[in-house]
Design a protein around this motif. Structure first.
Motif, mmCIF file in Angstrom:
data_model
loop_
_atom_site.group_PDB
_atom_site.id
_atom_site.type_symbol
_atom_site.label_atom_id
_atom_site.label_comp_id
_atom_site.label_asym_id
_atom_site.label_seq_id
_atom_site.Cartn_x
_atom_site.Cartn_y
_atom_site.Cartn_z
ATOM 1 N N GLU A 1 0.830 -1.200 0.000
ATOM 2 C CA GLU A 1 0.000 0.000 0.000
ATOM 3 C C GLU A 1 0.870 1.257 0.000
ATOM 4 O OE1 GLU A 1 -2.739 -0.059 3.200
ATOM 5 O OE2 GLU A 1 -3.870 -1.797 2.459
ATOM 6 N N GLY A 2 0.327 2.309 -0.607
ATOM 7 C CA GLY A 2 1.045 3.585 -0.657
ATOM 8 C C GLY A 2 1.406 3.948 -2.086
ATOM 9 N N SER A 3 1.818 5.200 -2.244
ATOM 10 C CA SER A 3 2.208 5.660 -3.574
ATOM 11 C C SER A 3 3.543 5.032 -3.971
ATOM 12 C CB SER A 3 2.330 7.185 -3.605
ATOM 13 O OG SER A 3 3.443 7.616 -2.851
ATOM 14 N N HIS A 4 3.756 4.932 -5.285
ATOM 15 C CA HIS A 4 4.986 4.272 -5.733
ATOM 16 C C HIS A 4 6.226 5.077 -5.344
ATOM 17 C CE1 HIS A 4 4.423 7.122 -9.125
ATOM 18 N NE2 HIS A 4 5.731 7.038 -9.252
ATOM 19 N N ALA A 5 6.102 6.408 -5.172
ATOM 20 C CA ALA A 5 7.254 7.213 -4.752
ATOM 21 C C ALA A 5 7.675 6.846 -3.330
ATOM 22 C CB ALA A 5 6.922 8.698 -4.844
ATOM 23 N N VAL A 6 6.692 6.682 -2.445
ATOM 24 C CA VAL A 6 7.000 6.314 -1.054
ATOM 25 C C VAL A 6 7.549 4.891 -0.996
ATOM 26 C CG1 VAL A 6 6.021 5.968 1.241
ATOM 27 C CG2 VAL A 6 5.238 7.877 -0.180
ATOM 28 N N ILE A 7 6.919 3.983 -1.760
ATOM 29 C CA ILE A 7 7.387 2.587 -1.772
ATOM 30 C C ILE A 7 8.813 2.521 -2.317
ATOM 31 C CG2 ILE A 7 6.993 0.312 -2.777
ATOM 32 C CD1 ILE A 7 3.998 1.057 -2.910
ATOM 33 N N GLY A 8 9.078 3.248 -3.393
ATOM 34 C CA GLY A 8 10.422 3.246 -3.973
ATOM 35 C C GLY A 8 11.458 3.822 -3.033
ATOM 36 N N ALA A 9 11.105 4.889 -2.313
ATOM 37 C CA ALA A 9 12.049 5.475 -1.356
ATOM 38 C C ALA A 9 12.374 4.492 -0.239
ATOM 39 C CB ALA A 9 11.472 6.769 -0.786
ATOM 40 N N ASP A 10 11.361 3.756 0.239
ATOM 41 C CA ASP A 10 11.603 2.757 1.286
ATOM 42 C C ASP A 10 12.514 1.637 0.769
ATOM 43 O OD1 ASP A 10 10.052 4.171 3.034
ATOM 44 O OD2 ASP A 10 8.222 3.003 2.665
ATOM 45 N N LEU A 11 12.258 1.171 -0.456
ATOM 46 C CA LEU A 11 13.110 0.134 -1.030
ATOM 47 C C LEU A 11 14.557 0.604 -1.130
ATOM 48 C CD1 LEU A 11 10.937 -1.304 -3.970
ATOM 49 C CD2 LEU A 11 11.670 -2.519 -1.912
ATOM 50 N N ALA A 12 14.741 1.840 -1.652
ATOM 51 C CA ALA A 12 16.101 2.359 -1.809
ATOM 52 C C ALA A 12 16.789 2.530 -0.466
ATOM 53 C CB ALA A 12 16.058 3.694 -2.560
ATOM 54 N N HIS A 13 16.052 2.986 0.532
ATOM 55 C CA HIS A 13 16.641 3.178 1.874
ATOM 56 C C HIS A 13 17.065 1.840 2.478
ATOM 57 C CE1 HIS A 13 17.326 4.934 5.802
ATOM 58 N NE2 HIS A 13 16.504 4.015 6.338
ATOM 59 N N LYS A 14 16.207 0.829 2.352
ATOM 60 C CA LYS A 14 16.539 -0.486 2.898
ATOM 61 C C LYS A 14 17.720 -1.121 2.156
ATOM 62 C CE LYS A 14 11.840 -1.495 4.489
ATOM 63 N NZ LYS A 14 10.625 -2.333 4.295
ATOM 64 N N ALA A 15 17.875 -0.753 0.852
ATOM 65 C CA ALA A 15 18.972 -1.323 0.066
ATOM 66 C C ALA A 15 20.283 -0.573 0.272
ATOM 67 C CB ALA A 15 18.612 -1.308 -1.418
ATOM 68 N N GLY A 16 20.278 0.451 1.131
ATOM 69 C CA GLY A 16 21.522 1.141 1.464
ATOM 70 C C GLY A 16 21.838 2.341 0.579
ATOM 71 N N GLU A 17 20.883 2.848 -0.198
ATOM 72 C CA GLU A 17 21.138 4.045 -1.007
ATOM 73 C C GLU A 17 21.265 5.260 -0.089
ATOM 74 O OE1 GLU A 17 21.597 4.288 -4.321
ATOM 75 O OE2 GLU A 17 21.539 2.100 -4.407
ATOM 76 N N ASN A 18 22.082 6.256 -0.523
ATOM 77 C CA ASN A 18 22.294 7.418 0.337
ATOM 78 C C ASN A 18 21.043 8.289 0.398
ATOM 79 O OD1 ASN A 18 22.310 9.397 -1.835
ATOM 80 N ND2 ASN A 18 24.323 8.605 -2.368
ATOM 81 N N ASP A 19 21.030 9.195 1.391
ATOM 82 C CA ASP A 19 19.826 9.991 1.662
ATOM 83 C C ASP A 19 19.454 10.888 0.486
ATOM 84 O OD1 ASP A 19 19.732 8.827 4.130
ATOM 85 O OD2 ASP A 19 20.763 10.471 5.165
#
Length: 513
Positions: A372-390
């Motif tokens: 659930e949620g917008s794809h921008a929020v989902i994508g940001a969570d995926l990138a954060h969990k994968a170790g991408e910088n802020d």
């Protein structure tokens, strides 16, 4: 004796005949020699006469040529003599002109000396007048020369300040214009250097079958095959009255692709039963997952991005089978990465970070049907969990204004996303909307007075308006083109731009009988 007498007579006769023949032959030879001698003499006489004639003719021709050459030499000498005389006349005129100029220069020097004397006298008079005026001003104003000077400087300072502010405002306006122009140049350059085709798919996959008899085999006895297929693949299989086609439907693009390939293999194999469905589905699932991995790796390789986590690469590959408004999301993400990188380079920023954020900006669409949620929020969570910088995570999160944009990278990603999505041809337009748009454009032109015919061509990017020449002159045609373009811009939604061409044609006809 008589016989001997006859023989002697014959011999004597033959001898006399032979002597006579010899004499006749000798005479004939003498006559031939005389005739040949006469002919030779005649030939010699004729040759001598011809030689005399040729010699006389050659002498005459030589004499004529001599006269001709003499006349040409005389004519050439005459022309050269004329040129020499003309040159002498020109030199004489130049000398006269130079003498006259020298006289004029002397006169000017005398005049300048006289004028300089007058100027000196005037300067003295002006200096005296200035002194008297200054004295009078000081007396009238009650200010000394220094005080007046200070007041004048103060007034000039205010005037300079006002002019400076005006110049600054002009400079700011010019800077804005230049910045807008530069931004357009950067965007147009980015679009020019990055043009890619997008694959169009929707949420269904249509499978062609050899004949409608296959439909019964796909359904199976009491529908067991179709139930097994839908349960194993997690998709819906639609079999209707459409000839020689079946449809696989699912909102999960990867799952739909696996089901479509499985069904194609089952049809080719011919053995359609629950066990066979499960067996082929497992093989196809491995193949598609491998293709997903390869698609993600290829996208990372093409953009030159390094150190991307395997989870993000796998998720990125799923976008190969995801569409948005008929636009392939993976191709769209690659295009956004290229555009963001090009614009960052033009602005003197780091293109690698811009490409990385552009490639990952829509990665949430790969699993937005699961979370659930917008794809921008989902994508940001995926990138954060994968170790991408802020910075990258923030750009992904902000590209649809879910949070406030705070960095240039945020703006670049959002701009590149908008360019890729709004570029003409990037998103598929339905036939109904397309026809409606063309009708609207033509209707706007037909409202104008004096319009005879209208034609929307080049997919609606150009409108040609034929007008009646007796009602619309050249000036009205120009105004009409501007008015139609302004009304289209106001009332019609369209990609790109629409060129309005007003054509005024006058024809004259004649008939010859």
């Amino acid at each position: 004796m008589e016989i001997i007498g006859i023989i002697i007579g014959v011999v004597v006769a033959l001898g006399i005949g032979g002597v006579a023949g010899v004499l006749i032959s000798k005479r004939a030879l003498n006559q031939s020699a005389q005739s040949a001698a006469d002919k030779a003499q005649n030939i010699l006489d004729k040759a001598k006469n011809d030689a005399d004639t040729i010699v006389k003719q050659a002498k005459l021709e030589a004499k004529d040529e001599k006269i001709k050459i003499k006349a040409e030499v005389e004519e050439e000498n005459k022309d050269k003599l004329q040129e020499i005389r003309e040159g002498e006349n020109r030199n004489s005129q130049r000398e006269a002109s130079l003498d006259k100029r020298a006289e004029n220069l002397d006169e000017r020097e005398d005049h300048l000396e006289s004028f300089q004397g007058e100027l000196d006298e005037r300067e003295v008079k002006i200096a005296d007048a200035e002194k008297r005026i200054n004295d009078q001003l000081e007396h009238v104003s009650g200010l000394t020369k220094e005080q007046a000077k200070e007041e004048l400087i103060a007034n000039l300072k205010d005037e300079v300040t006002s002019k400076s502010a005006f110049i600054i405002r002009q400079a700011e306006e010019q800077a804005k214009l230049e910045s807008d122009k530069k931004a357009r140049e950067i965007i147009s350059l980015a679009i020019q250097r990055c043009a890619s085709d997008h694959v169009s798919e929707v949420t269904v996959s249509t499978i062609q079958i050899p004949s409608d008899e296959i439909k019964g085999r796909i359904i199976g006895r009491e529908g067991r095959n179709i139930r097994s297929f839908e349960q194993i693949t997690g998709t819906n299989l639609i079999i209707d009255d459409s000839p020689e086609t079946v449809t696989v439907s699912s909102f999960d693009p990867v799952r739909r692709e696996i089901a479509a390939v499985t069904l194609k293999k089952l049809i080719a194999d011919g053995r359609i039963q629950p066990a066979r469905i499960e067996e082929i589905h497992k093989k196809v699932e491995k193949e598609v997952n491998q293709r997903v991995q390869e698609a993600g790796e290829e996208a990372v390789f093409e953009t030159g991005i390094h150190n991307l986590s395997p989870e993000l690469v796998q998720t990125l590959g799923k976008l190969e089978y995801r569409t948005s408004y008929g636009q392939s999301v993976l191709k769209h993400s690659l295009e956004v990465a290229y555009l963001a990188g090009i614009m960052a380079t033009e602005l003197g920023l780091d293109p690698a970070a811009a490409k990385r954020a552009g490639l990952l900006h829509d990665i949430g669409k790969a699993i937005d049907h699961e979370v659930e949620g917008s794809h921008a929020v989902i994508g940001a969570d995926l990138a954060h969990k994968a170790g991408e910088n802020d910075e990258i995570v923030h750009a992904i999160h902000a590209h649809h204004n879910d949070i406030e944009m705070t960095t240039i990278l945020d703006i670049l990603v959002q701009s590149a996303d908008a360019i890729s999505a709004s570029r003409p041809g990037s998103r598929r337009e339905s036939l109904e909307n397309y026809i409606k748009r063309l009708e609207e454009i033509e209707a706007i032109a037909n409202e104008q007075k004096g319009v005879e015919k209208t034609f929307a061509i080049q997919a609606g990017r150009e409108l040609r308006v034929m007008v009646k020449p007796e009602e619309v002159d050249e000036d009205k045609a120009t105004v009409m083109a501007h008015d139609i373009a302004a009304k289209i811009e106001k009332d019609v939604q369209y990609p790109g731009q629409v060129k309005v061409v007003v054509i005024r044609e006058t024809r004259a006809e004649g008939l010859a009988k």
